[in-house]
Design an enzyme around this catalytic site. Structure first.
Site, short mmCIF file in Angstrom:
data_model
loop_
_atom_site.label_atom_id
_atom_site.label_comp_id
_atom_site.label_asym_id
_atom_site.label_seq_id
_atom_site.Cartn_x
_atom_site.Cartn_y
_atom_site.Cartn_z
N LYS A 14 0.56 -1.27 0.28
CA LYS A 14 0.41 0.08 0.19
C LYS A 14 1.01 1.58 0.10
CE LYS A 14 -1.81 -1.12 3.80
NZ LYS A 14 -1.66 -2.63 3.98
N ARG A 89 -9.38 0.68 8.78
CA ARG A 89 -8.66 -0.71 9.55
C ARG A 89 -10.05 -1.72 10.09
NH1 ARG A 89 -3.32 -0.02 8.73
NH2 ARG A 89 -2.05 -1.93 9.44
N ARG A 128 11.65 -6.17 5.48
CA ARG A 128 11.63 -4.78 5.36
C ARG A 128 12.00 -4.56 6.92
NH1 ARG A 128 5.89 -1.95 5.04
NH2 ARG A 128 5.23 -2.74 7.21
N ARG A 134 11.72 -1.19 12.02
CA ARG A 134 9.52 -1.34 13.02
C ARG A 134 10.06 -2.51 13.71
NH1 ARG A 134 5.14 -0.31 9.16
NH2 ARG A 134 4.41 -1.19 10.15
N ARG A 146 -0.75 -9.62 12.88
CA ARG A 146 -0.98 -8.28 12.06
C ARG A 146 -2.21 -9.00 11.33
NH1 ARG A 146 4.29 -5.48 10.87
NH2 ARG A 146 2.92 -4.52 9.63
#
Ligand code: C5P
Ligand code: MG
Length: 190
Positions: A14, A89, A128, A134, A146
């Site tokens: 996204k 969400r 990532r 993160r 998640r």
């Protein structure tokens, strides 16, 4: 106005695609995850509250997220439209967005979902995590949580817009440019 929701599970691309779309269509990119990370980086009260949820891969309560989103939209009214990335969400967030846009005399134009299977998501997010800094990308059990939260709480948002004939899925596997071309075809059909 063109108001798009870029939808899909964590790691579906996204943010990557939103960055390209805002250039082509001159829209404002609003990523609620990025807004939270900005607040967390500045140790604001909002950031500290959000952090306790984000680091576990849970959702921040709707009232907090919706308030933050509303502020961002209301301080950026002079735009051609918005790309919402990572929001809504939950169904209450989708309802709040509809209400907010209706107050401004506009509406969601389309929700586009990037379709990517779970194992590919985990692979991408762990990759990532090597550079994103993160915490929620660095641990496979948080990543899997998640994805579960997405299935349980977020995926009904797709059906919410599908019921209004405003939801479409695109294949989220391929090169960045291939996926971008698929998204542009959906937007140009509006
Ligand atoms: O969208 P992104 O993956 O960057 O969001 C990171 C985290 O921020 C989510 O896993 C969740 O903890 C939190 N978040 C949220 N509600 C949203 C957007 C993000 O709780 N609408
Ligand atoms: Mg993102």
């Amino acid at each position: 106005m063109i108001n798009l929701i870029l939808f899909g599970p964590p790691g579906s691309g996204k943010g990557t695609q939103a960055a390209k779309l805002v250039e082509k269509y001159s829209l404002l990119h609003i990523s609620t995850g990025d807004l939270f990370r900005y607040e967390m980086g500045n140790d604001t009260p909002l950031g500290l509250e959000a952090k306790s949820y984000i680091e576990k891969g849970e959702l921040v309560p709707d009232s907090v997220t919706v308030g933050m989103l509303r502020n961002k939209v209301e301080s950026n009214m002079e735009v051609k439209g918005y790309i919402f990335d990572g929001f809504p969400r939950t169904i209450p967030q989708a309802e709040a967005l509809g209400k907010l846009l209706a107050e401004k005399g506009t509406a969601v134009s389309k929700l586009i979902m990037l379709d990517v299977e779970d194992n590919e998501l985990v692979k991408r997010l762990l990759e990532r995590g090597k550079t994103s800094g993160r915490k929620d990308d660095a641990d496979e059990s948080i990543i899997r949580n998640r994805i579960e939260v997405y299935k349980d709480e977020t995926s009904p948002v797709y059906d919410f817009y599908a019921a209004k004939d405003k939801a479409v899925k695109v294949n989220g596997i391929g090169s960045i440019d291939e996926i971008f071309a698929r998204l542009c075809a959906e937007i140009d059909a509006l």
